[in-house]
Motif scaffolding. Structure first.
Motif, PDB file in Angstrom:
ATOM      1  N   ALA A 162       0.831  -1.206   0.000  1.00 28.36           N
ATOM      2  CA  ALA A 162       0.000   0.000   0.000  1.00 28.36           C
ATOM      3  C   ALA A 162       0.866   1.257   0.000  1.00 28.36           C
ATOM      4  CB  ALA A 162      -0.930  -0.002   1.208  1.00 28.36           C
ATOM      5  N   LEU A 163       1.906   1.287   0.842  1.00 30.42           N
ATOM      6  CA  LEU A 163       2.781   2.459   0.921  1.00 30.42           C
ATOM      7  C   LEU A 163       3.622   2.612  -0.346  1.00 30.42           C
ATOM      8  CD1 LEU A 163       3.994   2.218   4.630  1.00 30.42           C
ATOM      9  CD2 LEU A 163       2.300   3.789   3.671  1.00 30.42           C
TER      10      LEU A 163
ATOM     11  N   LYS B 287      -5.569   5.026  -2.822  1.00 25.93           N
ATOM     12  CA  LYS B 287      -6.975   4.888  -3.204  1.00 25.93           C
ATOM     13  C   LYS B 287      -7.113   3.989  -4.433  1.00 25.93           C
ATOM     14  CE  LYS B 287      -8.528   9.314  -1.307  1.00 25.93           C
ATOM     15  NZ  LYS B 287      -9.139  10.641  -1.608  1.00 25.93           N
ATOM     16  N   ASP B 288      -6.206   4.144  -5.400  1.00 23.33           N
ATOM     17  CA  ASP B 288      -6.228   3.267  -6.574  1.00 23.33           C
ATOM     18  C   ASP B 288      -5.921   1.831  -6.191  1.00 23.33           C
ATOM     19  OD1 ASP B 288      -6.877   5.344  -8.249  1.00 23.33           O
ATOM     20  OD2 ASP B 288      -4.812   5.756  -8.837  1.00 23.33           O
ATOM     21  N   TRP B 289      -5.012   1.651  -5.245  1.00 26.00           N
ATOM     22  CA  TRP B 289      -4.673   0.312  -4.773  1.00 26.00           C
ATOM     23  C   TRP B 289      -5.881  -0.355  -4.127  1.00 26.00           C
ATOM     24  CZ3 TRP B 289      -3.960  -1.611   0.394  1.00 26.00           C
ATOM     25  CH2 TRP B 289      -3.347  -2.867   0.469  1.00 26.00           C
TER      26      TRP B 289
ATOM     27  N   THR C 212      -8.401  -7.726  -6.093  1.00 31.53           N
ATOM     28  CA  THR C 212      -7.455  -8.604  -5.409  1.00 31.53           C
ATOM     29  C   THR C 212      -7.031  -8.035  -4.059  1.00 31.53           C
ATOM     30  OG1 THR C 212      -5.654  -7.565  -6.671  1.00 31.53           O
ATOM     31  CG2 THR C 212      -6.563  -9.632  -7.537  1.00 31.53           C
ATOM     32  N   THR C 213      -7.007  -6.710  -3.947  1.00 32.28           N
ATOM     33  CA  THR C 213      -6.655  -6.091  -2.670  1.00 32.28           C
ATOM     34  C   THR C 213      -7.689  -6.424  -1.613  1.00 32.28           C
ATOM     35  OG1 THR C 213      -5.495  -4.255  -3.759  1.00 32.28           O
ATOM     36  CG2 THR C 213      -6.242  -3.899  -1.494  1.00 32.28           C
TER      37      THR C 213
ATOM     38  N   ILE D  25      -8.765 -12.060   3.578  1.00 31.13           N
ATOM     39  CA  ILE D  25      -7.940 -13.170   4.061  1.00 31.13           C
ATOM     40  C   ILE D  25      -7.229 -12.771   5.351  1.00 31.13           C
ATOM     41  CG2 ILE D  25      -5.909 -14.571   3.545  1.00 31.13           C
ATOM     42  CD1 ILE D  25      -6.753 -14.422   0.574  1.00 31.13           C
ATOM     43  N   LEU D  26      -6.734 -11.537   5.392  1.00 32.43           N
ATOM     44  CA  LEU D  26      -6.089 -11.035   6.606  1.00 32.43           C
ATOM     45  C   LEU D  26      -7.078 -11.017   7.771  1.00 32.43           C
ATOM     46  CD1 LEU D  26      -3.688  -9.746   8.075  1.00 32.43           C
ATOM     47  CD2 LEU D  26      -4.436  -7.526   7.191  1.00 32.43           C
TER      48      LEU D  26
END
Length: 271
Positions: free
Chosen positions: A84-85, A91-93, A98-99, A105-106
């Motif tokens: 992420a960083l 925001k796009d990430w 998949t994110t 899952i986390l």
């Protein structure tokens, strides 16, 4: 008279920018150090996926399982935070499907008791890994054609579906049939149903069981066909057309099939 910002405010900001720049270099760079870092992350990812695969059996180990579960949660959280960083715009990430799969899952790792029945979805990590640009920029960067990538993605989708379906059958219908008492029994049922072999020694009870069997059969056939198509599809190379942007062409193509633009695709000897 304007005031200058206190030094205590600028120092943390500068450190944060340096951290993001360092992570961006490691996650997206092309230097040997960055590639080695990403390879190490991928190796850890496969180890985590192996843990997810064995989780239904390892869960019987009691507290030791939850210790390993917590360690995996920390590792996955560190990886997702780093990605992420390292992304230009977080925001796009966050807009990537998949994110959100990885974040869910986390969540199953952070709350293993309350989200126990959703643990089978952890195997989606295999799909998100093998479908990511992160993986192919690192492992597949030397491939000149798209066949290996397409076949791998198709196989990842099939294998992921098999184990997600197996986990769902095991978590939902365990002990509802005399032959369905363990994870191996659920895997056996999924494979025989997916391949339409249908020995009939293990069946799921009720209308929902029949509906699930139909879904497994139809989805399995679709994924098998997709894998077969990628295996017999004509060989292509990834070479974007400078005019229309068409990404894939025949290795000996002289003109773009979409717009007719003249192409100059390097042969294998010039890579």
């Amino acid at each position: 008279m304007s005031r200058s910002r206190p030094e205590t405010e600028t120092v943390p900001k500068a450190e944060g920018l340096r951290l993001r720049a360092r992570l961006r270099y490691l996650y997206h760079g092309s230097s040997p150090l960055a590639v080695r870092f990403r390879l190490a992350v991928i190796v850890v990812d496969f180890a985590i996926i192996g843990f997810f695969l064995a989780a239904p059996i390892l869960r019987e180990a009691g507290w030791a399982f939850y210790v390993v579960d917590a360690i995996v949660a920390v590792a996955l959280m560190a990886d997702l935070t780093g990605r992420a960083l390292a992304y230009t715009d977080i925001k796009d990430w966050l807009k990537k499907p998949t994110t959100w799969v990885d974040l869910f899952i986390l969540a199953t790792l952070l709350f293993p008791q309350s989200l126990y029945n959703f643990g089978f979805l952890r195997m989606l990590r295999l799909w998100t890994l093998l479908s990511s640009d992160f993986f192919w920029r690192t492992v597949g960067r030397r491939f000149d054609d798209t066949r290996v990538e397409e076949v791998t993605r198709a196989m990842a989708a099939l294998v992921t579906f098999v184990f997600v379906a197996t986990g769902f059958v095991y978590a939902t219908f365990r002990n509802d049939h005399p032959g369905l008492t363990g994870y191996l029994d659920a895997l056996y049922f999924t494979v025989t149903t997916l391949t339409t072999t249908g020995f009939g020694d293990i069946t799921l009870p009720g209308a929902w069981g029949r509906l699930l069997s139909i879904i497994i059969m139809l989805t399995g056939i679709t994924l098998f066909l997709r894998l077969a198509q990628t295996l017999v599809r004509p060989h292509k190379v990834r070479f974007p057309c400078p005019v229309c942007g068409l990404q894939k062409h025949d290795p000996d193509a002289v003109h773009c099939k979409a717009c007719g633009e003249t192409l100059c695709i390097p042969d294998e000897g010039h890579h």
